[in-house]
Motif scaffolding. Structure first.
Motif, PDB file in Angstrom:
ATOM      1  N   LEU A 117     -30.018 109.567 -50.054  1.00 27.76           N
ATOM      2  CA  LEU A 117     -31.357 110.121 -50.257  1.00 27.76           C
ATOM      3  C   LEU A 117     -32.143 109.915 -48.969  1.00 27.76           C
ATOM      4  N   THR A 118     -32.591 111.008 -48.358  1.00 31.50           N
ATOM      5  CA  THR A 118     -33.429 110.934 -47.153  1.00 31.50           C
ATOM      6  C   THR A 118     -34.848 111.341 -47.524  1.00 31.50           C
ATOM      7  N   ALA A 119     -35.788 110.435 -47.256  1.00 31.12           N
ATOM      8  CA  ALA A 119     -37.186 110.666 -47.636  1.00 31.12           C
ATOM      9  C   ALA A 119     -38.056 109.683 -46.860  1.00 31.12           C
ATOM     10  N   PRO A 120     -39.356 109.918 -46.821  1.00 33.56           N
ATOM     11  CA  PRO A 120     -40.250 108.970 -46.154  1.00 33.56           C
ATOM     12  C   PRO A 120     -40.301 107.639 -46.915  1.00 33.56           C
ATOM     13  N   LEU A 121     -40.300 106.554 -46.172  1.00 33.40           N
ATOM     14  CA  LEU A 121     -40.574 105.245 -46.764  1.00 33.40           C
ATOM     15  C   LEU A 121     -42.083 105.120 -46.960  1.00 33.40           C
ATOM     16  N   LYS A 122     -42.476 104.534 -48.092  1.00 36.58           N
ATOM     17  CA  LYS A 122     -43.905 104.329 -48.336  1.00 36.58           C
ATOM     18  C   LYS A 122     -44.090 103.035 -49.109  1.00 36.58           C
ATOM     19  N   LEU A 123     -45.053 102.222 -48.667  1.00 35.58           N
ATOM     20  CA  LEU A 123     -45.342 100.970 -49.367  1.00 35.58           C
ATOM     21  C   LEU A 123     -45.929 101.273 -50.742  1.00 35.58           C
ATOM     22  N   ALA A 124     -45.319 100.683 -51.775  1.00 32.65           N
ATOM     23  CA  ALA A 124     -45.826 100.907 -53.129  1.00 32.65           C
ATOM     24  C   ALA A 124     -47.211 100.308 -53.316  1.00 32.65           C
ATOM     25  N   SER A 125     -47.574  99.356 -52.467  1.00 34.90           N
ATOM     26  CA  SER A 125     -48.896  98.732 -52.571  1.00 34.90           C
ATOM     27  C   SER A 125     -50.005  99.628 -52.025  1.00 34.90           C
ATOM     28  N   ALA A 126     -49.624 100.701 -51.309  1.00 32.18           N
ATOM     29  CA  ALA A 126     -50.630 101.616 -50.767  1.00 32.18           C
ATOM     30  C   ALA A 126     -51.225 102.461 -51.895  1.00 32.18           C
ATOM     31  N   PRO A 127     -52.481 102.835 -51.779  1.00 32.15           N
ATOM     32  CA  PRO A 127     -53.095 103.646 -52.848  1.00 32.15           C
ATOM     33  C   PRO A 127     -52.506 105.054 -52.885  1.00 32.15           C
ATOM     34  N   GLY A 128     -52.693 105.679 -54.029  1.00 32.08           N
ATOM     35  CA  GLY A 128     -52.273 107.064 -54.160  1.00 32.08           C
ATOM     36  C   GLY A 128     -50.871 107.197 -54.715  1.00 32.08           C
ATOM     37  N   GLY A 129     -50.376 108.436 -54.704  1.00 33.67           N
ATOM     38  CA  GLY A 129     -49.076 108.719 -55.275  1.00 33.67           C
ATOM     39  C   GLY A 129     -47.943 108.361 -54.340  1.00 33.67           C
ATOM     40  N   LEU A 130     -46.734 108.443 -54.877  1.00 30.48           N
ATOM     41  CA  LEU A 130     -45.515 108.158 -54.119  1.00 30.48           C
ATOM     42  C   LEU A 130     -44.580 109.363 -54.156  1.00 30.48           C
ATOM     43  N   ALA A 131     -45.125 110.552 -54.389  1.00 29.86           N
ATOM     44  CA  ALA A 131     -44.314 111.743 -54.628  1.00 29.86           C
ATOM     45  C   ALA A 131     -43.305 111.973 -53.502  1.00 29.86           C
ATOM     46  N   GLY A 132     -42.025 112.008 -53.890  1.00 26.92           N
ATOM     47  CA  GLY A 132     -40.949 112.313 -52.962  1.00 26.92           C
ATOM     48  C   GLY A 132     -40.589 111.205 -52.005  1.00 26.92           C
ATOM     49  N   ALA A 133     -41.233 110.059 -52.084  1.00 22.42           N
ATOM     50  CA  ALA A 133     -40.997 108.963 -51.139  1.00 22.42           C
ATOM     51  C   ALA A 133     -39.973 107.969 -51.676  1.00 22.42           C
ATOM     52  N   ILE A 134     -39.425 107.181 -50.748  1.00 19.08           N
ATOM     53  CA  ILE A 134     -38.688 105.975 -51.134  1.00 19.08           C
ATOM     54  C   ILE A 134     -39.706 104.837 -51.134  1.00 19.08           C
ATOM     55  N   ALA A 135     -40.096 104.405 -52.310  1.00 19.26           N
ATOM     56  CA  ALA A 135     -41.115 103.372 -52.432  1.00 19.26           C
ATOM     57  C   ALA A 135     -40.529 102.018 -52.054  1.00 19.26           C
ATOM     58  N   VAL A 136     -41.261 101.260 -51.260  1.00 17.99           N
ATOM     59  CA  VAL A 136     -40.848  99.917 -50.859  1.00 17.99           C
ATOM     60  C   VAL A 136     -41.771  98.917 -51.537  1.00 17.99           C
ATOM     61  N   LEU A 137     -41.184  98.068 -52.385  1.00 21.39           N
ATOM     62  CA  LEU A 137     -41.955  97.048 -53.094  1.00 21.39           C
ATOM     63  C   LEU A 137     -41.626  95.697 -52.482  1.00 21.39           C
ATOM     64  N   ASP A 138     -42.603  95.101 -51.813  1.00 21.54           N
ATOM     65  CA  ASP A 138     -42.443  93.785 -51.196  1.00 21.54           C
ATOM     66  C   ASP A 138     -42.887  92.742 -52.224  1.00 21.54           C
ATOM     67  N   LEU A 139     -41.930  92.233 -53.005  1.00 20.47           N
ATOM     68  CA  LEU A 139     -42.250  91.386 -54.149  1.00 20.47           C
ATOM     69  C   LEU A 139     -42.674  89.991 -53.707  1.00 20.47           C
ATOM     70  N   PRO A 140     -43.525  89.324 -54.491  1.00 24.75           N
ATOM     71  CA  PRO A 140     -43.917  87.951 -54.157  1.00 24.75           C
ATOM     72  C   PRO A 140     -42.719  87.006 -54.205  1.00 24.75           C
ATOM     73  N   SER A 141     -42.830  85.892 -53.524  1.00 25.36           N
ATOM     74  CA  SER A 141     -41.716  84.952 -53.435  1.00 25.36           C
ATOM     75  C   SER A 141     -41.588  84.130 -54.712  1.00 25.36           C
ATOM     76  N   GLN A 142     -40.390  84.156 -55.292  1.00 18.46           N
ATOM     77  CA  GLN A 142     -40.081  83.329 -56.454  1.00 18.46           C
ATOM     78  C   GLN A 142     -38.574  83.383 -56.686  1.00 18.46           C
ATOM     79  N   ARG A 143     -38.099  82.626 -57.649  1.00 16.31           N
ATOM     80  CA  ARG A 143     -36.690  82.662 -58.014  1.00 16.31           C
ATOM     81  C   ARG A 143     -36.517  83.784 -59.047  1.00 16.31           C
TER      82      ARG A 143
END
Length: 437
Positions: A112-138
């Protein structure tokens, strides 16, 4: 992988322990036996449900328990699976291996080739590869954050599972909820920096999750059930999962080594109950094997004297988290939890006194009874003990023999023997008093 320490325990070190006293020598001999079990379990490789390692482990346990006199049977069911040929994320010069997150939606070889986009950014994620930088935990299981990214239009999702090791952490997932129909991958925090920067700028990337299986594909797996029928009115059930995402030396191996040691002990000691042992597959799919056992094969609650569940990280190694990296300690990770029902809470606490993490035994209720024990209690089993935990290398490929040892497992095995003895005696006493009015 660290070398075996069995020779050390069985040689000069054991002579010294014998001189120190028979109890120390007995503990050292048991630790050596547990170490041998851990090494055998680790040797089967990846334990993904229904895969070669999981299947070989189940067959080995079947042979071992058969030699002890247990009548063994396999309870068959099907599990999702995915065997990757390629799992990568590429953006310009940056390329990283990723872990396909189950239940896998493959991309095929082109990816899948698509723009990377931070999921934390406002607005939609249409057609993007969403990147979720999760908080640190086990991390343990998939949350609703992936479904939310897909709802916002993401064509794919990359999770940065921040945790104590810098490695990607696989997440358990339920088969009872609709599978995410977009490709989802896990990216190690140590590899994430260039991709987070690219996502902040919306640059294109290619995610490839190519392999066999995924989607609606299923393969056979089995629970191993072993029984000693002593003609008693009630049964002692002892369960442990044997499957997991990777090698699972400490996550699964430590509990399985304790479980097998209890099987050996119970084969020689008659406590006035039948004994049923359960080693489940399908654990990664939120206790799928355990659900099949409860629904189709378990003894009825009224015919069960005690249920003991030995879950994850029963005896995992602790580590210092230093600037130079993780440094192993000779002690056990205290992030392990023991619970027991009210009728046997006090004797269980006494049995585990002095064992880090487990000594603070909690009441097994809906708030504290983690893992498979929740399903057991919801099914009506009234007297139970359950253990669960998550060590630093939990759900990562780094969970190998560095993370566990027979010496760490031995006190846990001894405490479970004491707890079972006391719990059976307590339960039998309570039942006699009820019968006498």
């Amino acid at each position: 992988m660290t070398p075996s320490r069995r020779g050390l325990l069985a040689g000069a070190g054991l002579v010294g322990l014998t001189a120190a006293g028979p109890a120390a020598a007995s503990a050292a001999a048991e630790a050596a036996t547990l170490q041998a079990t851990l090494e055998r379990y680790h040797g089967f490789g990846v334990k993904a449900s229904g895969g070669p390692g999981d299947t070989a482990c189940g067959a080995w346990l079947e042979g071992e328990l058969g030699k002890l006199g247990y009548a063994c049977r396999r309870q068959a069911f099907e599990v999702p699976f995915f065997e990757p040929r390629q799992a990568t994320l590429t953006c310009g010069e940056a390329k990283a291996l990723v872990i396909p997150q189950a239940i896998v939606a493959p991309t095929g070889p082109p990816g899948l080739t698509a723009p990377l986009k931070l999921a934390s950014a406002p607005g939609g994620l249409a057609g993007a590869i969403a990147v979720l930088d999760l908080p640190s935990q086990r991390w343990v299981a998939m949350g609703g954050f992936v479904a939310e990214a897909v709802r916002r239009g993401a064509a794919g999702v990359v999770l940065v599972t921040n945790g104590p090791t810098g490695e990607a952490i696989a997440l358990n997932v339920s088969t009872h909820r609709p599978a995410i129909d977009k490709p989802v991958a896990l990216l190690a925090p140590k590899d994430a920096k260039p991709f987070l920067a690219a996502a902040a700028e919306g640059r294109n990337a290619t995610l490839v999750l190519d392999g066999q299986g995924g989607g609606a594909a299923r393969r056979p797996a089995f629970n191993l059930i072993a029984r000693l029928d002593r003609g008693a009115a009630k049964t002692l059930v002892i369960s442990t999962p044997r499957s997991g995402w990777f090698g699972c030396a400490a996550e699964r191996g430590s509990g399985l080594a304790v479980w097998l040691s209890l099987a050996q002990w119970l084969a020689k000691a008659n406590h006035g109950v039948n004994v049923e042992l359960l080693a489940t597959s399908g654990h990664e799919y939120e206790y799928l094997g355990g659900e099949h056992y409860l629904a189709e094969a378990a003894p009825a609650p009224e015919k069960t004297r005690l249920w003991v569940h030995i879950g994850a990280s029963a005896a995992a190694r602790d580590w210092h988290e230093l600037a130079a990296g993780l440094k192993p300690l000779p002690s056990a990770d205290s992030q392990r939890v023991l619970t027991a029902t009210a009728d046997i809470l006090d004797p269980t606490r006494a049995a585990f006194r002095g064992i880090s993490g487990l000594e603070a035994t909690y009441l097994a209720d809906k708030a504290m009874a983690g893992g498979e024990l929740v399903n057991v209690m919801n099914a009506g089993y009234r007297t139970a003990i359950g253990l669960y935990g998550s060590h630093r290398y939990f759900h990562t490929p780094g969970d190998d023999l560095r993370c566990v040892s027979g010496e760490l497992a031995q006190p846990v095995a001894a405490a479970f023997r004491a707890a079972i003895n006391d719990a059976l005696a307590t339960a039998q006493g309570l039942e006699r008093r009820r019968e006498q009015g």
